[in-house]
Design a protein around this motif. Structure first.
Motif, mmCIF file in Angstrom:
data_model
loop_
_atom_site.group_PDB
_atom_site.id
_atom_site.type_symbol
_atom_site.label_atom_id
_atom_site.label_comp_id
_atom_site.label_asym_id
_atom_site.label_seq_id
_atom_site.Cartn_x
_atom_site.Cartn_y
_atom_site.Cartn_z
ATOM 1 N N ARG A 66 0.916 -0.895 0.177
ATOM 2 C CA ARG A 66 0.077 -0.238 -0.275
ATOM 3 C C ARG A 66 0.908 1.127 -0.218
ATOM 4 O O ARG A 66 0.761 1.972 -0.387
ATOM 5 N N ASN A 67 1.972 0.895 0.489
ATOM 6 C CA ASN A 67 3.049 2.491 1.069
ATOM 7 C C ASN A 67 3.604 2.714 -0.332
ATOM 8 O O ASN A 67 3.600 3.840 -1.253
ATOM 9 N N GLU A 68 4.118 1.742 -0.620
ATOM 10 C CA GLU A 68 4.818 1.453 -2.155
ATOM 11 C C GLU A 68 3.660 1.864 -3.970
ATOM 12 O O GLU A 68 4.164 2.936 -4.254
ATOM 13 N N ALA A 69 2.508 1.823 -3.581
ATOM 14 C CA ALA A 69 1.298 1.800 -4.673
ATOM 15 C C ALA A 69 0.183 3.548 -4.087
ATOM 16 O O ALA A 69 1.318 4.113 -5.415
ATOM 17 N N SER A 70 0.713 3.780 -3.043
ATOM 18 C CA SER A 70 0.286 5.640 -2.612
ATOM 19 C C SER A 70 1.834 6.062 -2.976
ATOM 20 O O SER A 70 1.585 7.157 -3.590
ATOM 21 N N LYS A 71 3.330 5.660 -3.057
ATOM 22 C CA LYS A 71 3.993 6.529 -3.799
ATOM 23 C C LYS A 71 3.721 6.872 -4.830
ATOM 24 O O LYS A 71 4.648 7.778 -5.497
ATOM 25 N N ALA A 72 3.871 5.118 -5.798
ATOM 26 C CA ALA A 72 4.053 5.362 -6.775
ATOM 27 C C ALA A 72 2.942 6.332 -7.543
ATOM 28 O O ALA A 72 2.567 6.734 -9.167
ATOM 29 N N ILE A 73 1.454 7.120 -6.524
ATOM 30 C CA ILE A 73 0.614 7.674 -7.475
ATOM 31 C C ILE A 73 1.008 8.519 -7.617
ATOM 32 O O ILE A 73 0.735 9.053 -8.833
ATOM 33 N N GLY A 74 1.415 8.961 -6.675
ATOM 34 C CA GLY A 74 1.859 10.860 -6.989
ATOM 35 C C GLY A 74 3.405 10.370 -7.912
ATOM 36 O O GLY A 74 3.146 12.255 -8.632
ATOM 37 N N GLN A 75 4.366 9.660 -8.508
ATOM 38 C CA GLN A 75 5.039 9.340 -9.159
ATOM 39 C C GLN A 75 4.442 9.581 -11.207
ATOM 40 O O GLN A 75 4.272 10.309 -11.771
ATOM 41 N N ALA A 76 3.614 8.585 -11.106
ATOM 42 C CA ALA A 76 2.460 8.939 -12.150
ATOM 43 C C ALA A 76 1.658 9.947 -12.118
ATOM 44 O O ALA A 76 1.652 10.334 -13.653
ATOM 45 N N MET A 77 1.012 10.608 -11.437
ATOM 46 C CA MET A 77 0.945 11.510 -11.687
ATOM 47 C C MET A 77 1.782 12.846 -12.046
ATOM 48 O O MET A 77 1.362 14.257 -12.831
ATOM 49 N N GLY A 78 2.747 12.985 -11.374
ATOM 50 C CA GLY A 78 3.435 14.202 -12.251
ATOM 51 C C GLY A 78 4.204 13.493 -13.037
ATOM 52 O O GLY A 78 4.808 13.921 -13.559
ATOM 53 N N GLN A 79 3.896 11.886 -13.681
ATOM 54 C CA GLN A 79 3.943 12.255 -15.425
ATOM 55 C C GLN A 79 3.021 12.449 -16.369
ATOM 56 O O GLN A 79 3.466 11.964 -17.383
ATOM 57 N N GLY A 80 2.147 13.200 -16.027
ATOM 58 C CA GLY A 80 0.456 12.700 -16.593
ATOM 59 C C GLY A 80 0.356 11.213 -16.778
ATOM 60 O O GLY A 80 -0.607 11.177 -17.578
ATOM 61 N N ASP A 81 0.848 10.587 -16.141
ATOM 62 C CA ASP A 81 -0.180 9.167 -16.950
ATOM 63 C C ASP A 81 -1.500 8.628 -15.790
ATOM 64 O O ASP A 81 -1.485 8.095 -14.585
#
Length: 426
Positions: A51-66
């Motif tokens: 859950r922690n990994e996925a939550s962090k990845a959400i922010g990265q994906a949003m930052g990349q516009g994905d």
């Protein structure tokens, strides 16, 4: 409480020890619960990590516009959140079931504890003192007591069976015995005198192995507190949830308190006289020490209890209890049994037990060895030094005279204000 790591590594040895104590082989059940609990813990930990990994990845994906990836990750996090309560509940339930099972199992006996199922199998270690040669037929304390101030009728009228009202010099002799015992244990034997509460909470009773198994043997107040069955409870529990510096010398505590027991398992036993009461007084000894010191401390504690009997010149014998007669929390116990000429029998007057780390695990009482990072569990010991009422009975029966009077032992003279003999009422 038992060490689950020991049970995992030595299930057959654990079962053999439980069988020695008259119980059942339970390691399979313990290990099955332990496995389920650990599986649930692992699932919860893995879910939290993902859950922690996925939550962090959400922010990265949003930052990349994905946005698609972000939405997929959000759905995964939501799924994880939905599944976690089930595993968390499984961990709680299984852990509670495991803890309850372990809490109801007695301590493992020491290797040198003799086999046996009852007091008939206990082993006599030694005897001390010469039995008095009476020129008359000695009587039981219950027969000579009423004329001397041991009022059974008033006690029963006020409170019911197993209560006694002491009067006059009888009450003074009872008080003198307690003072004498305290002075011996503090001035000569190095115990620190304490005055603990006689009402304690569930944690104190659980930590000293009186709960949950023996709830019916104690009295509970309407607000949930417990009347202590012995001051072992508050004295030992005084180190609960603590990490103390390495005790190079054992911590030795003593107290004279009222004690209360329902005697639920003693129906029909000692219903006459002052031997087994619902309310009684005791001078208790408690030692808290390092594991390597507990065996020697056990011998020393027993010797301290013996010293009271020797000073009062009361014949006694020292018994090593068999596995079937030991208390629930004990790994090894010595009983001192005083000679009662009126009964023509030896009766228990002190029980000194080494509980090892059994109680310390239950109350999380630890110490930190010098130079080490990890903590270790303490060892706790307890013993009567002595039971005041039973000592009064022993004095009455051993020091009785043909005219119904009782001579005061010489050791108690400083506490009796010039009274040298209890005289029967005219």
């Amino acid at each position: 409480m038992h060490d689950i790591a020991f049970i995992r590594a030595n299930p057959s040895d654990f079962d053999a020890a439980m069988t020695r104590r008259g119980g059942e082989a339970v390691s399979d059940r313990i290990l099955a619960l332990d496995a389920r609990k650990r599986e649930a813990q692992t699932r919860v930990q893995e879910a939290q990590s993902r859950r922690n990994e996925a939550s962090k990845a959400i922010g990265q994906a949003m930052g990349q516009g994905d946005k698609d990836k972000a939405e997929a990750l959000k759905a995964e996090v939501a799924e994880i959140k939905a599944s976690m309560p089930e595993w968390e509940e499984a961990e709680r339930e299984t852990g509670a079931e495991l803890d309850d099972l372990l809490a109801r199992l007695p301590n493992l006996p020491a290797d040198d504890v003799p086999e046996g199922q009852s007091e008939d199998d206990n082993v006599e270690v030694s005897r001390w003192g010469d039995k008095r040669d009476f020129a008359f037929e000695p009587k039981e304390h219950a027969d000579i007591g009423p004329a001397l101030g041991m009022d059974f009728e008033t006690g029963a009228k006020l409170s019911g069976a197993r209560f006694t009202f002491l009067r006059g010099d009888m009450a003074r002799l009872h008080r003198a015995l307690a003072q004498f015992m305290l002075d011996k244990q503090t001035r000569e034997n190095g115990y620190t005198e304490c005055n603990p509460p006689v009402l304690v909470n569930d944690d104190a009773m659980y930590g000293t192995d009186k709960l949950p198994k023996f709830a019916e043997d104690s009295f509970q107040t309407t607000d949930g507190r417990w009347l202590i069955p012995t001051s072992e409870v508050p004295l030992t529990a005084s180190v609960a949830d603590q990490i103390i510096p390495e005790p190079v010398e054992p911590i030795r505590l003593t107290a004279h308190t009222l004690c209360f027991r329902s005697e639920a398992g003693s129906a029909g036993k000692d219903t006459r006289g002052f031997i087994r009461q619902h309310q009684f007084e005791k001078v208790e000894m408690v030692s808290i020490c390092r594991p390597e010191d507990s065996e020697a401390e056990h011998e020393r504690m027993t010797h301290c209890a013996e010293g009271i009997l020797k000073a009062l010149e009361l014949p006694y014998r020292k018994m090593l209890l068999c596995v079937g007669d030991m208390g629930f929390g004990a790994r090894k116990t010595f009983d001192l049994e005083v000679w009662l000429p009126g009964q023509g029998a030896y009766r228990e007057i002190s029980s000194c037990s080494n509980t090892g780390e059994f109680q310390a695990r239950r109350m999380n009482a630890r110490y930190k060895p010098e130079g080490e990072k990890k903590t270790r569990f303490l060892h706790t010991l307890n013993g009567s030094g002595l039971a005041v009422g039973r000592t009064l009975v022993a004095v009455m029966e051993n020091y009785q005279n043909e005219d119904g009077s009782v001579t005061v032992p010489e050791a108690l003279a400083p506490y009796m204000g010039g009274v040298t003999k209890l005289e029967p009422a005219a």
